[in-house]
Every structure is written in structure tokens, then in C-alpha cells.
Design a protein around this motif. Structure first.
Motif, mmCIF file in Angstrom:
data_model
loop_
_atom_site.group_PDB
_atom_site.id
_atom_site.type_symbol
_atom_site.label_atom_id
_atom_site.label_comp_id
_atom_site.label_asym_id
_atom_site.label_seq_id
_atom_site.Cartn_x
_atom_site.Cartn_y
_atom_site.Cartn_z
ATOM 1 N N ASP A 129 -11.917 -3.848 -4.492
ATOM 2 C CA ASP A 129 -10.692 -4.361 -5.102
ATOM 3 C C ASP A 129 -11.091 -5.073 -6.383
ATOM 4 O O ASP A 129 -11.663 -6.156 -6.342
ATOM 5 C CB ASP A 129 -9.977 -5.347 -4.166
ATOM 6 C CG ASP A 129 -9.328 -4.661 -2.981
ATOM 7 O OD1 ASP A 129 -9.263 -3.422 -2.960
ATOM 8 O OD2 ASP A 129 -8.881 -5.383 -2.068
ATOM 9 N N LEU A 130 -10.822 -4.439 -7.516
ATOM 10 C CA LEU A 130 -11.206 -4.977 -8.818
ATOM 11 C C LEU A 130 -9.976 -5.593 -9.470
ATOM 12 O O LEU A 130 -9.042 -4.893 -9.865
ATOM 13 C CB LEU A 130 -11.803 -3.874 -9.691
ATOM 14 C CG LEU A 130 -12.965 -3.110 -9.051
ATOM 15 C CD1 LEU A 130 -13.415 -1.974 -9.942
ATOM 16 C CD2 LEU A 130 -14.103 -4.032 -8.723
ATOM 17 N N CYS A 132 -15.594 -2.186 4.933
ATOM 18 C CA CYS A 132 -16.003 -3.335 4.128
ATOM 19 C C CYS A 132 -15.117 -3.381 2.887
ATOM 20 O O CYS A 132 -14.864 -2.345 2.266
ATOM 21 C CB CYS A 132 -17.473 -3.189 3.720
ATOM 22 S SG CYS A 132 -18.081 -4.487 2.638
ATOM 23 N N VAL A 133 -14.648 -4.571 2.549
ATOM 24 C CA VAL A 133 -13.842 -4.751 1.346
ATOM 25 C C VAL A 133 -14.582 -5.724 0.436
ATOM 26 O O VAL A 133 -14.973 -6.809 0.855
ATOM 27 C CB VAL A 133 -12.437 -5.306 1.680
ATOM 28 C CG1 VAL A 133 -11.651 -5.557 0.398
ATOM 29 C CG2 VAL A 133 -11.692 -4.357 2.608
ATOM 30 N N ASP A 168 -7.350 -2.662 -9.159
ATOM 31 C CA ASP A 168 -7.815 -1.271 -9.138
ATOM 32 C C ASP A 168 -8.627 -1.098 -7.865
ATOM 33 O O ASP A 168 -9.477 -1.946 -7.555
ATOM 34 C CB ASP A 168 -8.719 -0.972 -10.337
ATOM 35 C CG ASP A 168 -7.967 -0.925 -11.645
ATOM 36 O OD1 ASP A 168 -6.734 -0.767 -11.622
ATOM 37 O OD2 ASP A 168 -8.626 -1.040 -12.696
ATOM 38 N N ARG A 169 -8.385 -0.016 -7.145
ATOM 39 C CA ARG A 169 -9.129 0.230 -5.907
ATOM 40 C C ARG A 169 -9.977 1.484 -6.035
ATOM 41 O O ARG A 169 -9.515 2.518 -6.500
ATOM 42 C CB ARG A 169 -8.161 0.367 -4.735
ATOM 43 C CG ARG A 169 -7.554 -0.953 -4.357
ATOM 44 C CD ARG A 169 -6.956 -0.921 -2.957
ATOM 45 N NE ARG A 169 -6.629 -2.273 -2.556
ATOM 46 C CZ ARG A 169 -5.426 -2.828 -2.701
ATOM 47 N NH1 ARG A 169 -4.449 -2.139 -3.223
ATOM 48 N NH2 ARG A 169 -5.225 -4.070 -2.313
ATOM 49 N N TRP A 170 -11.223 1.329 -5.624
ATOM 50 C CA TRP A 170 -12.164 2.440 -5.542
ATOM 51 C C TRP A 170 -12.728 2.448 -4.129
ATOM 52 O O TRP A 170 -12.999 1.393 -3.561
ATOM 53 C CB TRP A 170 -13.309 2.257 -6.539
ATOM 54 C CG TRP A 170 -12.911 2.376 -7.967
ATOM 55 C CD1 TRP A 170 -12.433 1.386 -8.766
ATOM 56 C CD2 TRP A 170 -12.962 3.541 -8.768
ATOM 57 N NE1 TRP A 170 -12.192 1.870 -10.018
ATOM 58 C CE2 TRP A 170 -12.507 3.195 -10.052
ATOM 59 C CE3 TRP A 170 -13.363 4.856 -8.529
ATOM 60 C CZ2 TRP A 170 -12.444 4.114 -11.087
ATOM 61 C CZ3 TRP A 170 -13.288 5.766 -9.564
ATOM 62 C CH2 TRP A 170 -12.841 5.397 -10.828
ATOM 63 N N TYR A 171 -12.920 3.616 -3.579
ATOM 64 C CA TYR A 171 -13.475 3.764 -2.233
ATOM 65 C C TYR A 171 -14.772 4.550 -2.302
ATOM 66 O O TYR A 171 -14.859 5.568 -2.996
ATOM 67 C CB TYR A 171 -12.508 4.533 -1.333
ATOM 68 C CG TYR A 171 -11.248 3.788 -0.997
ATOM 69 C CD1 TYR A 171 -11.126 3.111 0.207
ATOM 70 C CD2 TYR A 171 -10.179 3.763 -1.875
ATOM 71 C CE1 TYR A 171 -9.969 2.420 0.517
ATOM 72 C CE2 TYR A 171 -9.020 3.080 -1.570
ATOM 73 C CZ TYR A 171 -8.916 2.414 -0.376
ATOM 74 O OH TYR A 171 -7.767 1.734 -0.069
#
Length: 125
Positions: A31-32, A61-62, A39-42
Motif C-alpha cells: 500500500d503506497l 503480508c501488507v 496505490d496497491r501492488w501485489y
């Protein structure tokens, strides 16, 4: 204008299999935070096979961090562990996965791998 975060995640996605992550399995969501948005990147990791996604979903994990701090980390101007210690980065869930991801982060500009440095020192002058 270049986007260091997108470049970082796209490069990881192109690699496919990463030996340094062979002991890891799970999903890490980044979670940026920036400008009151996230902005979310996985990263989906399965014994070193890595897939990058922007699709919404659960995560083991977050990692929460500002976009500016993450940009500094992926460009080698800051270190992920230092951000963690300064509480600029927070993690929830399986923190072990965050430790694995730390292996993907670049070192400082101009840094050399210790083995390369040692090889250079052994060469005759």
C-alpha cells in the motif's frame, strides 16, 4: 517522467523466477500512500516463482509505506530496513514475507557485491 516504483515492480514481474525467494510462498500487498490515495501492488510468490499484479485481493503480508519513501528505496537512495526502523514502513501479517522481499531491493548507488570486492582485492597489482 520515470516512475521508479512501476519500473521496480515491472522488472520483478519480468524475472518470473527469483532464486532468492525459493523458500517463500505467499502474497505481499504494498500500500503506497500519496496525495490522500493508495496505490496497491501485489507480489504473489510461490517457491521463487513471482507474479506481479494490481488486482485487488487478500494478502498474507501488507506493507504500508509512502510512495516517496518507496521510490527512494527502489532507486537505492534509502534502505528498506532503515525505513522500517524509523517507522516509515509498517507491516501486518506474515512479516517473514516482508523480510524476503527485502532481498529484492537495490543497494546504494555505487555499491558492490562483497564477493566482487574480495575478488578485486586478490588480483595481483
Amino acid at each position: 517522467m520515470s516512475d521508479p516504483t512501476a519500473n521496480f515492480f515491472e522488472a520483478i514481474g519480468r524475472r518470473g523466477h527469483i532464486r532468492l525467494l525459493e523458500e517463500a510462498t505467499g502474497t505481499v500487498r504494498f500500500d503506497l500512500e500519496h496525495d490522500h490515495e493508495i496505490d496497491r501492488w501485489y507480489l504473489v510468490i510461490e517457491h521463487g516463482d513471482v507474479r506481479v499484479s494490481r488486482e485487488e485481493g487478500g494478502a498474507d503480508c501488507v506493507v504500508r509505506i509512502s510512495r516517496a519513501t518507496f521510490d527512494r528505496i527502489v532507486t537505492g537512495r534509502s534502505h528498506i530496513y532503515a525505513a522500517w526502523v524509523r517507522n516509515e514502513m509498517r507491516t501486518e501479517g506474515d512479516v517473514r514475507l516482508a523480510r524476503f522481499v527485502q532481498r529484492l531491493m537495490p543497494g546504494p548507488a555505487g555499491a558492490h557485491h562483497p564477493r566482487d570486492f574480495a575478488r578485486g582485492r586478490r588480483r595481483p597489482a
